[in-house]
Design an enzyme around this catalytic site. Structure first.
Site, PDB file in Angstrom:
ATOM      1  N   CYS A  63      14.924   0.402 -39.099  1.00 25.66           N
ATOM      2  CA  CYS A  63      16.262  -0.061 -39.322  1.00 25.66           C
ATOM      3  C   CYS A  63      16.408  -1.357 -39.834  1.00 25.66           C
ATOM      4  O   CYS A  63      17.673  -1.597 -40.322  1.00 25.66           O
ATOM      5  CB  CYS A  63      17.062   0.194 -38.127  1.00 25.66           C
ATOM      6  SG  CYS A  63      17.097   1.801 -37.290  1.00 25.66           S
ATOM      7  N   HIS A 118       7.455  -6.597  -1.159  1.00 25.09           N
ATOM      8  CA  HIS A 118       6.709  -7.107  -2.116  1.00 25.09           C
ATOM      9  C   HIS A 118       6.078  -6.239  -2.855  1.00 25.09           C
ATOM     10  O   HIS A 118       5.299  -6.635  -3.741  1.00 25.09           O
ATOM     11  CB  HIS A 118       5.495  -7.717  -1.254  1.00 25.09           C
ATOM     12  CG  HIS A 118       5.900  -8.985  -0.333  1.00 25.09           C
ATOM     13  ND1 HIS A 118       5.281  -9.269   0.641  1.00 25.09           N
ATOM     14  CD2 HIS A 118       7.037  -9.737  -0.300  1.00 25.09           C
ATOM     15  CE1 HIS A 118       5.661 -10.158   1.352  1.00 25.09           C
ATOM     16  NE2 HIS A 118       6.804 -10.676   0.543  1.00 25.09           N
ATOM     17  N   ASP A 154       0.802  -1.056   0.157  1.00 23.14           N
ATOM     18  CA  ASP A 154       0.111  -0.049  -0.025  1.00 23.14           C
ATOM     19  C   ASP A 154       0.801   1.322   0.050  1.00 23.14           C
ATOM     20  O   ASP A 154       0.403   2.446  -0.218  1.00 23.14           O
ATOM     21  CB  ASP A 154      -1.041   0.010   1.217  1.00 23.14           C
ATOM     22  CG  ASP A 154      -0.367  -0.370   2.581  1.00 23.14           C
ATOM     23  OD1 ASP A 154       0.708   0.461   2.831  1.00 23.14           O
ATOM     24  OD2 ASP A 154      -0.742  -1.149   3.262  1.00 23.14           O
ATOM     25  N   GLY A 182       2.859  -6.700  13.103  1.00 21.28           N
ATOM     26  CA  GLY A 182       1.702  -6.912  12.391  1.00 21.28           C
ATOM     27  C   GLY A 182       1.998  -7.963  11.258  1.00 21.28           C
ATOM     28  O   GLY A 182       1.350  -7.816  10.227  1.00 21.28           O
ATOM     29  N   THR A 183       2.918  -8.883  11.426  1.00 22.75           N
ATOM     30  CA  THR A 183       3.035 -10.041  10.365  1.00 22.75           C
ATOM     31  C   THR A 183       3.332 -11.335  11.214  1.00 22.75           C
ATOM     32  O   THR A 183       3.567 -11.435  12.180  1.00 22.75           O
ATOM     33  CB  THR A 183       4.397  -9.783   9.720  1.00 22.75           C
ATOM     34  OG1 THR A 183       4.626 -10.832   8.769  1.00 22.75           O
ATOM     35  CG2 THR A 183       5.509  -9.555  10.737  1.00 22.75           C
ATOM     36  N   SER A 184       2.615 -12.205  10.596  1.00 25.49           N
ATOM     37  CA  SER A 184       2.864 -13.683  10.898  1.00 25.49           C
ATOM     38  C   SER A 184       3.983 -14.328  10.599  1.00 25.49           C
ATOM     39  O   SER A 184       4.296 -15.708  10.839  1.00 25.49           O
ATOM     40  CB  SER A 184       1.476 -14.505  10.630  1.00 25.49           C
ATOM     41  OG  SER A 184       1.242 -14.406   9.213  1.00 25.49           O
ATOM     42  N   CYS A 241       4.033  -2.841 -23.202  1.00 26.55           N
ATOM     43  CA  CYS A 241       4.838  -1.664 -22.681  1.00 26.55           C
ATOM     44  C   CYS A 241       5.363  -0.599 -23.612  1.00 26.55           C
ATOM     45  O   CYS A 241       5.855  -0.963 -24.801  1.00 26.55           O
ATOM     46  CB  CYS A 241       6.331  -2.288 -21.986  1.00 26.55           C
ATOM     47  SG  CYS A 241       7.581  -1.341 -21.731  1.00 26.55           S
TER      48      CYS A 241
END
Length: 399
Positions: A286, A236, A212, A332-334, A273
């Site tokens: 070319c 991530h 986020d 806040g993470t497992s 892209c």
């Protein structure tokens, strides 16, 4: 008779004619050459002799700008390993028996100078952004809301996301919603608290598993800072960017380029892209062999996907390990992701070797395998991380 070589060498050591030799000085010139001690040095020497003048001197314009250094107090109490501190109950006033543990936690957060923070989705729930594995997390809600999705985890798996057009459209829709939610959400009290620690140069690095980007909305931790030494490492990726899977060119996220509905007339399922298209057109003019056009995807690292910045993150992590961190804050993470688990294990080993502090902050207790991974915690803070700044305020700690 003195040799010419020795005479020349002697002349090199002789002061130039413009210099005034001491024996040529007159008595009246000595007053002009006398060095006057600085006023500040005289004042400081008088303070040593007369402590009563200390307050008056400190208020003077000369010394008012001097930095006021605070000495780190001695740690009077260290809890037994894996002691559980009920954070929410304590700030509500129902767990005053844990006052020593509260003092220990505030000591760690106040006086640690090289904190490594590893945080997960739990720190952004208060901002309205759902986590992944809780009862109301994305893995559960996506499974029930999307007929094409057998498991919510599939929409974060590279092999499933691009296995069919319908799965890609569901993935595009999810990323578009998360992007909109992240743009409108504001950093939480916890984010502000960690940013204040960064401003005080107490935080070595923040390793965030979140996409986020709320932790980068402050000037101190801005995403526009030096890419070689960022304050925040987004393990991530970020929902605010998209990148080419071929040339790795990164762009600001534009949800309108992605098709988010089967009936939508705009957007592509997997957009081309622009950079690759331009190169291909030039090669075509070319007469050179075409190399193909890459496709864009949100800059979110999925399961079973090669991490495009893995080597850079490894370099920063090794650099932080060499800096001898004195505290590891896991919030806040497992720690379900194997790569993050391995990283935390290395930091925990380093911190423990330097007699630093390992703090676990979560609504759930760490399972036995995590305790073993960390070689046990100095304090298990059970509760909402948003109450950390509340605790500091109650303990009269000025940030």
């Amino acid at each position: 008779m003195e040799s010419p070589v020795r005479k020349e060498y002697h002349q090199l050591l002789t002061p130039p004619s413009s210099s005034v030799k001491k024996h040529d000085l007159k008595a009246g010139d000595l007053k002009e050459l006398s060095i006057k001690p600085r006023k500040l040095i005289n004042d400081l020497s008088r303070v040593k002799k007369s402590p009563s003048r200390k307050k008056k001197l400190c208020d003077s314009p000369t010394t008012r700008s001097l930095p006021q250094t605070t000495r780190k107090p001695r740690l009077k109490y260290r809890p037994e390993l894996d002691t559980v501190f009920p954070l929410d109950n304590y700030v509500e006033g129902s767990a005053k028996s844990s006052s020593k543990d509260a003092e220990f936690l505030t000591y760690v957060l106040s006086y640690s100078k090289r904190i490594v923070v590893v945080q997960g989705a739990g720190v952004s729930v208060a901002a309205g952004i759902p986590d992944f594995r809780s009862a109301n997390g994305l893995f559960t809600t996506l499974k029930s809301s999307s007929p094409n999705v057998k498991s919510g985890k599939d929409l974060f798996d590279f092999n499933h996301v691009y296995s069919s057009n319908s799965m890609s459209i569901s993935f595009n829709s999810l990323m578009s919603k998360l992007h909109s939610l992240s743009c409108t959400s504001k950093p939480t009290a916890y984010h502000s608290f960690i940013n204040q620690l960064c401003e005080k140069n107490q935080v070595k690095r923040i390793y965030s598993q979140n996409i986020d980007g709320l932790e980068t909305k402050f000037q101190t931790t801005s995403a526009n800072e030096s890419p070689k030494n960022p304050q925040v490492v987004q393990l991530h990726g970020s929902i605010h960017h998209m990148s080419c899977m071929k040339c790795r060119k990164k762009y600001d996220m534009d949800p309108s380029m992605f098709k988010t509905d089967e009936d939508a007339e705009t957007g592509e399922i997997v957009p081309q892209c622009p950079e690759c298209k331009e190169f291909e057109s030039v090669r075509s003019v070319c007469g050179k062999r075409l190399q193909g056009v890459g496709r864009l995807k949100p800059s979110v690292v999925l399961y079973n996907e090669y991490h495009p910045e893995g080597d850079i993150i490894s370099e920063m992590m090794n650099k932080d390990l060499k800096s001898n961190p004195d505290a590891l804050l896991i919030v806040g993470t497992s720690l379900k992701i194997p790569g993050v688990r391995q990283m935390v294990k290395q930091f925990a080993t380093k911190v423990r070797a330097k007699k630093g502090f390992i703090i676990w902050v979560n609504n759930e207790l760490p399972p036995p395998n995590i305790k073993t991974l960390l070689n046990r915690c100095d304090l298990v803070v059970l509760g909402d991380c948003q109450n950390l700044p509340v605790l500091m305020e109650q303990e009269n700690i000025n940030l």
